[in-house]
Design a protein around this motif. Structure first.
Motif, mmCIF file in Angstrom:
data_model
loop_
_atom_site.group_PDB
_atom_site.id
_atom_site.type_symbol
_atom_site.label_atom_id
_atom_site.label_comp_id
_atom_site.label_asym_id
_atom_site.label_seq_id
_atom_site.Cartn_x
_atom_site.Cartn_y
_atom_site.Cartn_z
ATOM 1 N N PRO A 113 -2.982 0.981 3.764
ATOM 2 C CA PRO A 113 -2.408 2.292 3.486
ATOM 3 C C PRO A 113 -2.271 2.656 2.009
ATOM 4 N N GLU A 114 -2.237 3.937 1.797
ATOM 5 C CA GLU A 114 -1.683 4.538 0.592
ATOM 6 C C GLU A 114 -0.677 5.571 1.107
ATOM 7 N N PHE A 115 0.176 6.102 0.236
ATOM 8 C CA PHE A 115 1.383 6.743 0.722
ATOM 9 C C PHE A 115 1.440 8.212 0.302
ATOM 10 N N ASP A 116 1.347 9.115 1.279
ATOM 11 C CA ASP A 116 1.348 10.520 0.882
ATOM 12 C C ASP A 116 2.684 11.210 1.088
ATOM 13 N N TYR A 117 3.371 10.972 2.179
ATOM 14 C CA TYR A 117 4.691 11.574 2.369
ATOM 15 C C TYR A 117 5.758 10.493 2.247
ATOM 16 N N TRP A 118 6.813 10.817 1.502
ATOM 17 C CA TRP A 118 7.900 9.886 1.238
ATOM 18 C C TRP A 118 9.224 10.511 1.672
#
Lengths: 128, 106
Positions: A113-118
């Protein structure tokens, strides 16, 4: 609109336990890998854990030494982090974060993964 | 574990100037590298994924390049709102890792 909301943080004594929750809305939760990332006060970002969409694969940072457990309930659009044997050095803001893309099908590193919504983050303070 | 080293630690620039941020990996991560921006009191924001792809809604002044072990985030002309801390992150291998960050300040 995608929204991630963490809860369950607070002050705990060394050796204690906490369970963080992350409730998601505005997305097909069951399609995405989900993740925990933390940030100690004044420090950089540290990846904590990732859990695949079906919970088949779960990964942890080695520094946790088996004290934390990630889980999810797709029926409730929720992600959890059970934290046991807490240490002073676990003091941090904990973020849940969604993977950028659904990863089925995928192979090798393309699954990671990489993280778009936090989420907005939740503070965990471990202190006596 | 793949170590990501960001440089410089701090970049002092003025609005309108070009910013060039570096991220070096201790071993090849292919193109599995992302960049994030974080402002005080806020969650990080994804800027670039897979080394050179801008995330949704990110202005064209942000661009990423590189592959293997050397990566660059370029901000072509700094706006006031771009002064923040920037992190790189690799997803090539477990454990996932972040760089230590570059602070872009006025």
């Amino acid at each position: 609109e995608v929204r991630l909301v963490e809860s369950g943080g607070g002050l705990v004594k060394p050796g204690g336990s906490l369970r963080l929750s992350c409730t998601a809305s505005g997305l097909t939760f069951s399609s995405y890998n989900m993740n925990w990332v933390r940030q100690a006060p004044g420090k950089g970002l540290e990846w904590v854990s990732s859990i695949s969409s079906t919970s088949r694969y779960i990964y942890y940072a080695e520094s946790l030494e088996g004290r934390f457990t990630s889980s999810r309930d797709n029926a409730k659009n929720s992600l959890y982090l059970q934290m046991n044997s807490l240490r002073v050095e676990d003091t941090a803001v904990y973020y849940c974060a969604r993977d950028l893309k659904p990863r089925n099908p995928c192979s090798g590193s393309s699954c990671n993964p990489e993280f778009d919504y936090w989420g907005q983050g939740i503070l965990v303070t471990v202190s006596s | 574990e793949i170590v990501l080293t960001q440089s410089p630690a701090t970049l002092s620039l003025s609005p309108g100037e070009r910013a060039t941020l570096s991220c070096r990996a201790s071993q090849s991560v292919s193109s599995f590298l992302a960049w994030y921006q974080q402002k005080p009191g806020q969650a990080p924001r994804l800027l670039v994924y897979d080394a050179s792809n801008r995330a949704a809604g990110i202005p064209a002044r942000f661009s990423g390049s590189g592959s293997g072990t050397d990566f660059t985030l370029t901000i072509s002309s700094l706006e006031v709102e771009d002064f923040a801390v920037y992190y790189c992150q690799q997803r090539s291998n477990w454990p996932l890792t972040f760089g230590g960050g570059t602070k872009v300040e006025i």
